[in-house]
Design a protein around this motif. Structure first.
Motif, PDB file in Angstrom:
ATOM      1  N   PRO A   1      28.809  49.797  33.375  1.00 44.86           N
ATOM      2  CA  PRO A   1      28.848  48.346  33.195  1.00 44.86           C
ATOM      3  C   PRO A   1      30.113  47.741  33.814  1.00 44.86           C
ATOM      4  CG  PRO A   1      29.281  49.474  31.117  1.00 44.86           C
ATOM      5  CD  PRO A   1      28.925  50.522  32.141  1.00 44.86           C
ATOM      6  N   ASN A   2      29.970  46.568  34.318  1.00 48.72           N
ATOM      7  CA  ASN A   2      31.081  45.857  34.927  1.00 48.72           C
ATOM      8  C   ASN A   2      31.925  45.211  33.837  1.00 48.72           C
ATOM      9  OD1 ASN A   2      32.785  44.168  36.299  1.00 48.72           O
ATOM     10  ND2 ASN A   2      31.240  43.446  37.712  1.00 48.72           N
ATOM     11  N   GLN A   3      33.196  45.564  33.760  1.00 48.92           N
ATOM     12  CA  GLN A   3      34.053  45.034  32.702  1.00 48.92           C
ATOM     13  C   GLN A   3      34.768  43.755  33.103  1.00 48.92           C
ATOM     14  OE1 GLN A   3      36.631  48.099  31.273  1.00 48.92           O
ATOM     15  NE2 GLN A   3      34.960  49.413  30.671  1.00 48.92           N
ATOM     16  N   LEU A   4      34.646  43.358  34.381  1.00 47.69           N
ATOM     17  CA  LEU A   4      35.322  42.142  34.830  1.00 47.69           C
ATOM     18  C   LEU A   4      34.448  40.899  34.715  1.00 47.69           C
ATOM     19  CD1 LEU A   4      37.268  43.413  37.950  1.00 47.69           C
ATOM     20  CD2 LEU A   4      38.147  42.963  35.661  1.00 47.69           C
ATOM     21  N   THR A   5      33.125  41.082  34.720  1.00 52.46           N
ATOM     22  CA  THR A   5      32.243  39.920  34.629  1.00 52.46           C
ATOM     23  C   THR A   5      31.266  40.075  33.476  1.00 52.46           C
ATOM     24  OG1 THR A   5      30.572  40.824  36.116  1.00 52.46           O
ATOM     25  CG2 THR A   5      32.346  39.539  37.125  1.00 52.46           C
ATOM     26  N   ARG A   6      30.766  38.941  33.021  1.00 54.22           N
ATOM     27  CA  ARG A   6      29.771  38.943  31.948  1.00 54.22           C
ATOM     28  C   ARG A   6      28.368  39.103  32.503  1.00 54.22           C
ATOM     29  NH1 ARG A   6      31.401  33.438  29.262  1.00 54.22           N
ATOM     30  NH2 ARG A   6      32.303  33.157  31.305  1.00 54.22           N
ATOM     31  N   ASP A   7      28.112  38.462  33.646  1.00 48.60           N
ATOM     32  CA  ASP A   7      26.765  38.439  34.202  1.00 48.60           C
ATOM     33  C   ASP A   7      26.740  38.691  35.703  1.00 48.60           C
ATOM     34  OD1 ASP A   7      27.890  36.141  35.173  1.00 48.60           O
ATOM     35  OD2 ASP A   7      26.566  34.782  34.105  1.00 48.60           O
ATOM     36  N   GLY A   8      27.824  39.206  36.231  1.00 47.34           N
ATOM     37  CA  GLY A   8      27.905  39.437  37.661  1.00 47.34           C
ATOM     38  C   GLY A   8      28.615  38.305  38.403  1.00 47.34           C
ATOM     39  N   PHE A   9      28.803  37.170  37.743  1.00 47.09           N
ATOM     40  CA  PHE A   9      29.432  36.014  38.372  1.00 47.09           C
ATOM     41  C   PHE A   9      30.599  35.454  37.555  1.00 47.09           C
ATOM     42  CE2 PHE A   9      25.037  35.997  39.809  1.00 47.09           C
ATOM     43  CZ  PHE A   9      25.217  36.042  41.172  1.00 47.09           C
ATOM     44  N   HIS A  10      30.441  35.333  36.257  1.00 46.86           N
ATOM     45  CA  HIS A  10      31.449  34.721  35.396  1.00 46.86           C
ATOM     46  C   HIS A  10      32.350  35.794  34.802  1.00 46.86           C
ATOM     47  CE1 HIS A  10      28.090  31.856  35.493  1.00 46.86           C
ATOM     48  NE2 HIS A  10      29.078  30.977  35.592  1.00 46.86           N
ATOM     49  N   MET A  11      33.648  35.530  34.845  1.00 48.94           N
ATOM     50  CA  MET A  11      34.614  36.520  34.376  1.00 48.94           C
ATOM     51  C   MET A  11      34.419  36.818  32.886  1.00 48.94           C
ATOM     52  SD  MET A  11      35.986  37.177  37.156  1.00 48.94           S
ATOM     53  CE  MET A  11      37.350  38.244  36.822  1.00 48.94           C
ATOM     54  N   SER A  12      34.649  38.089  32.520  1.00 50.73           N
ATOM     55  CA  SER A  12      34.544  38.467  31.116  1.00 50.73           C
ATOM     56  C   SER A  12      35.640  37.776  30.318  1.00 50.73           C
ATOM     57  CB  SER A  12      34.660  39.986  30.954  1.00 50.73           C
ATOM     58  OG  SER A  12      35.958  40.415  31.267  1.00 50.73           O
ATOM     59  N   LEU A  13      35.419  37.626  29.043  1.00 52.96           N
ATOM     60  CA  LEU A  13      36.348  36.867  28.209  1.00 52.96           C
ATOM     61  C   LEU A  13      37.694  37.548  28.040  1.00 52.96           C
ATOM     62  CD1 LEU A  13      33.866  35.594  25.495  1.00 52.96           C
ATOM     63  CD2 LEU A  13      34.704  34.395  27.518  1.00 52.96           C
ATOM     64  N   ILE A  14      37.742  38.855  28.114  1.00 53.32           N
ATOM     65  CA  ILE A  14      39.016  39.551  27.909  1.00 53.32           C
ATOM     66  C   ILE A  14      39.562  40.067  29.237  1.00 53.32           C
ATOM     67  CG2 ILE A  14      40.143  41.512  26.805  1.00 53.32           C
ATOM     68  CD1 ILE A  14      38.147  41.196  24.501  1.00 53.32           C
ATOM     69  N   THR A  15      38.906  41.025  29.833  1.00 46.43           N
ATOM     70  CA  THR A  15      39.433  41.694  31.017  1.00 46.43           C
ATOM     71  C   THR A  15      39.464  40.793  32.247  1.00 46.43           C
ATOM     72  OG1 THR A  15      38.514  43.738  30.134  1.00 46.43           O
ATOM     73  CG2 THR A  15      39.245  43.775  32.406  1.00 46.43           C
ATOM     74  N   GLY A  16      38.374  40.126  32.534  1.00 49.14           N
ATOM     75  CA  GLY A  16      38.308  39.275  33.717  1.00 49.14           C
ATOM     76  C   GLY A  16      39.276  38.114  33.674  1.00 49.14           C
ATOM     77  N   ARG A  17      39.334  37.463  32.534  1.00 47.20           N
ATOM     78  CA  ARG A  17      40.257  36.333  32.408  1.00 47.20           C
ATOM     79  C   ARG A  17      41.711  36.784  32.433  1.00 47.20           C
ATOM     80  NH1 ARG A  17      37.319  32.228  28.150  1.00 47.20           N
ATOM     81  NH2 ARG A  17      35.538  31.768  29.503  1.00 47.20           N
ATOM     82  N   TYR A  18      41.977  37.967  31.921  1.00 45.31           N
ATOM     83  CA  TYR A  18      43.348  38.476  31.982  1.00 45.31           C
ATOM     84  C   TYR A  18      43.738  38.756  33.432  1.00 45.31           C
ATOM     85  CZ  TYR A  18      47.597  41.006  31.216  1.00 45.31           C
ATOM     86  OH  TYR A  18      48.903  41.400  31.263  1.00 45.31           O
ATOM     87  N   LEU A  19      42.826  39.310  34.225  1.00 46.71           N
ATOM     88  CA  LEU A  19      43.100  39.561  35.638  1.00 46.71           C
ATOM     89  C   LEU A  19      43.421  38.255  36.363  1.00 46.71           C
ATOM     90  CD1 LEU A  19      43.219  41.265  38.202  1.00 46.71           C
ATOM     91  CD2 LEU A  19      40.740  41.060  38.345  1.00 46.71           C
ATOM     92  N   ILE A  20      42.646  37.224  36.112  1.00 49.91           N
ATOM     93  CA  ILE A  20      42.904  35.928  36.736  1.00 49.91           C
ATOM     94  C   ILE A  20      44.260  35.385  36.297  1.00 49.91           C
ATOM     95  CG2 ILE A  20      42.162  33.515  36.816  1.00 49.91           C
ATOM     96  CD1 ILE A  20      39.286  34.581  36.609  1.00 49.91           C
ATOM     97  N   SER A  21      44.550  35.458  35.024  1.00 48.66           N
ATOM     98  CA  SER A  21      45.828  34.960  34.502  1.00 48.66           C
ATOM     99  C   SER A  21      47.014  35.717  35.086  1.00 48.66           C
ATOM    100  CB  SER A  21      45.863  35.069  32.978  1.00 48.66           C
ATOM    101  OG  SER A  21      44.833  34.316  32.409  1.00 48.66           O
ATOM    102  N   ALA A  22      46.885  37.034  35.179  1.00 52.19           N
ATOM    103  CA  ALA A  22      47.974  37.849  35.733  1.00 52.19           C
ATOM    104  C   ALA A  22      48.199  37.519  37.208  1.00 52.19           C
ATOM    105  CB  ALA A  22      47.661  39.332  35.563  1.00 52.19           C
ATOM    106  N   THR A  23      47.134  37.260  37.930  1.00 48.67           N
ATOM    107  CA  THR A  23      47.260  36.907  39.342  1.00 48.67           C
ATOM    108  C   THR A  23      47.930  35.551  39.502  1.00 48.67           C
ATOM    109  OG1 THR A  23      45.266  38.198  39.815  1.00 48.67           O
ATOM    110  CG2 THR A  23      46.003  36.659  41.510  1.00 48.67           C
ATOM    111  N   TRP A  24      47.505  34.582  38.717  1.00 49.94           N
ATOM    112  CA  TRP A  24      48.136  33.251  38.759  1.00 49.94           C
ATOM    113  C   TRP A  24      49.615  33.339  38.397  1.00 49.94           C
ATOM    114  CZ3 TRP A  24      47.025  28.581  40.570  1.00 49.94           C
ATOM    115  CH2 TRP A  24      45.714  28.307  40.919  1.00 49.94           C
ATOM    116  N   TYR A  25      49.930  34.084  37.351  1.00 47.79           N
ATOM    117  CA  TYR A  25      51.328  34.243  36.930  1.00 47.79           C
ATOM    118  C   TYR A  25      52.165  34.818  38.078  1.00 47.79           C
ATOM    119  CZ  TYR A  25      55.451  36.009  34.563  1.00 47.79           C
ATOM    120  OH  TYR A  25      56.744  36.278  34.221  1.00 47.79           O
ATOM    121  N   SER A  26      51.651  35.878  38.701  1.00 50.46           N
ATOM    122  CA  SER A  26      52.393  36.499  39.799  1.00 50.46           C
ATOM    123  C   SER A  26      52.570  35.536  40.969  1.00 50.46           C
ATOM    124  CB  SER A  26      51.658  37.752  40.282  1.00 50.46           C
ATOM    125  OG  SER A  26      51.662  38.738  39.289  1.00 50.46           O
ATOM    126  N   ALA A  27      51.550  34.728  41.236  1.00 54.50           N
ATOM    127  CA  ALA A  27      51.618  33.786  42.361  1.00 54.50           C
ATOM    128  C   ALA A  27      52.581  32.641  42.078  1.00 54.50           C
ATOM    129  CB  ALA A  27      50.228  33.231  42.648  1.00 54.50           C
TER     130      ALA A  27
END
Length: 69
Positions: free
Chosen positions: A1-27
């Motif tokens: 199972p894909n842990q980054l998305t909920r349905d193949g398009f939308h980020m998962s509530l925990i892992t996917g959103r954390y990845l986005i947040s970490a990327t924004w923070y670093s940028a």
């Protein structure tokens, strides 16, 4: 199972959103996140912490490089 998305398009509530947040923070702050002291949301598995921080940092430091699989 894909842990980054909920349905193949939308980020998962925990892992996917954390990845986005970490990327924004670093940028925004041009700061490399230290995985030993970084905040991680409840429910995120320990095994995913290092790859997520690595991916977020790599996306900013070397934006056109391809991550190894």
């Amino acid at each position: 199972p894909n842990q980054l998305t909920r349905d193949g398009f939308h980020m998962s509530l925990i892992t996917g959103r954390y990845l986005i947040s970490a990327t924004w923070y670093s940028a925004i702050f041009r700061n490399i996140i230290n995985p030993t002291t970084a905040y991680f949301p409840e429910g995120m598995s320990y095994e995913l912490r290092i790859p997520i921080i690595t991916a977020a940092t790599s996306a900013i430091v070397n934006p056109f490089a391809r991550m190894p699989r």
